[in-house]
Motif scaffolding. Structure first.
Motif, PDB file in Angstrom:
ATOM      1  N   PHE A  14       9.801   5.238   5.486  1.00 21.40           N
ATOM      2  CA  PHE A  14       9.030   5.464   6.721  1.00 21.40           C
ATOM      3  C   PHE A  14       7.859   4.485   6.843  1.00 21.40           C
ATOM      4  O   PHE A  14       7.741   3.760   7.842  1.00 21.40           O
ATOM      5  N   GLY A  15       7.013   4.454   5.830  1.00 25.06           N
ATOM      6  CA  GLY A  15       5.773   3.689   5.931  1.00 25.06           C
ATOM      7  C   GLY A  15       6.008   2.186   5.907  1.00 25.06           C
ATOM      8  O   GLY A  15       5.454   1.450   6.729  1.00 25.06           O
ATOM      9  N   GLY A  50       4.780  10.401  12.159  1.00 21.70           N
ATOM     10  CA  GLY A  50       3.498  10.193  11.475  1.00 21.70           C
ATOM     11  C   GLY A  50       2.559  11.382  11.681  1.00 21.70           C
ATOM     12  O   GLY A  50       1.892  11.832  10.738  1.00 21.70           O
ATOM     13  N   CYS A  84       3.642  14.196   9.434  1.00 24.75           N
ATOM     14  CA  CYS A  84       3.221  13.957   8.039  1.00 24.75           C
ATOM     15  C   CYS A  84       1.747  14.336   7.886  1.00 24.75           C
ATOM     16  O   CYS A  84       1.353  15.058   6.964  1.00 24.75           O
ATOM     17  N   LYS A  85       0.945  13.812   8.815  1.00 26.79           N
ATOM     18  CA  LYS A  85      -0.508  13.972   8.730  1.00 26.79           C
ATOM     19  C   LYS A  85      -0.919  15.439   8.843  1.00 26.79           C
ATOM     20  O   LYS A  85      -1.812  15.903   8.120  1.00 26.79           O
ATOM     21  N   HIS A 105      -0.340  16.980   5.515  1.00 27.40           N
ATOM     22  CA  HIS A 105      -1.261  16.435   4.510  1.00 27.40           C
ATOM     23  C   HIS A 105      -2.680  16.971   4.706  1.00 27.40           C
ATOM     24  O   HIS A 105      -3.365  17.298   3.736  1.00 27.40           O
ATOM     25  N   ARG A 123      -2.431  18.688   1.255  1.00 24.77           N
ATOM     26  CA  ARG A 123      -2.467  17.686   0.181  1.00 24.77           C
ATOM     27  C   ARG A 123      -3.900  17.484  -0.275  1.00 24.77           C
ATOM     28  O   ARG A 123      -4.771  17.167   0.538  1.00 24.77           O
TER      29      ARG A 123
HETATM   30  C1  ASC Z   1       2.761   6.966   6.135  1.00 24.15           C
HETATM   31  C2  ASC Z   1       2.325   7.619   4.968  1.00 24.15           C
HETATM   32  C3  ASC Z   1       1.821   8.819   5.314  1.00 24.15           C
HETATM   33  C4  ASC Z   1       1.959   9.010   6.768  1.00 24.15           C
HETATM   34  C5  ASC Z   1       0.687   9.330   7.428  1.00 24.15           C
HETATM   35  C6  ASC Z   1       0.863   9.353   8.918  1.00 24.15           C
HETATM   36  O1  ASC Z   1       3.286   5.877   6.208  1.00 24.15           O
HETATM   37  O2  ASC Z   1       2.370   7.153   3.724  1.00 24.15           O
HETATM   38  O3  ASC Z   1       1.314   9.713   4.533  1.00 24.15           O
HETATM   39  O4  ASC Z   1       2.531   7.769   7.235  1.00 24.15           O
HETATM   40  O5  ASC Z   1      -0.279   8.379   7.111  1.00 24.15           O
HETATM   41  O6  ASC Z   1      -0.339   9.646   9.553  1.00 24.15           O
END
Ligand code: ASC
Length: 127
Positions: A23-24, A114, A117-118, A121, A125
């Motif tokens: 993804f990243g 994204g 994910c955020k 987290h 996290r």
């Molecule tokens: C990424 C990554 C995350 C998410 C987050 C999206 O590439 O490592 O943890 O996207 O940053 O906001």
């Protein structure tokens, strides 16, 4: 499923490492414009991601608190599971966008993943 807490923590960290790379780095590189848009490559990576996104969750089994995972996961399992499902759903949208071959649609769906994910987290996290 896991022989020890270390085993569960390693398993889910390995899954997130793969997700972070596909993804990243791979898809993110395209979304940011660092990698030239290649519809077939994006589609292939979106398909890989749609498998990977299902992997981490079993690693958060009962009694496997540890790593950077907040203990709040285990006291808010319904909410955690909802956020996990939101990520799975967002990746399904990304796969559809990748199949359309439309870069703008891909970028929009990439941002949606994204966000998912955020959102998790931010709640679950630890630093
Ligand atoms: C990424 C990554 C995350 C998410 C987050 C999206 O590439 O490592 O943890 O996207 O940053 O906001």
């Amino acid at each position: 499923h896991f022989e020890s807490t270390d085993d569960a923590v390693e398993y889910r960290q390995a899954a997130f490492k793969l997700i972070g790379d596909v993804f990243g780095a791979r898809l993110g590189g395209v979304a940011r414009g660092d990698i030239e848009y290649d519809a077939d490559a994006v589609k292939a990576n979106a398909q890989v991601l749609s498998t990977l996104i299902n992997l981490p969750w079993v690693g958060f089994a009962d009694g496997r608190e540890g790593g950077k995972a907040s203990d709040k996961i285990w006291s808010n399992k319904d909410d955690f599971n909802k956020k996990a499902q939101a990520s799975i759903d967002a990746v399904a949208e990304l796969e559809k966008a990748a199949e359309s071959g439309d870069l703008a649609k891909f970028k929009q769906a990439f941002a949606g993943v994204g966000q998912s994910c955020k959102s998790c987290h931010d709640s679950y996290r630890e630093k």
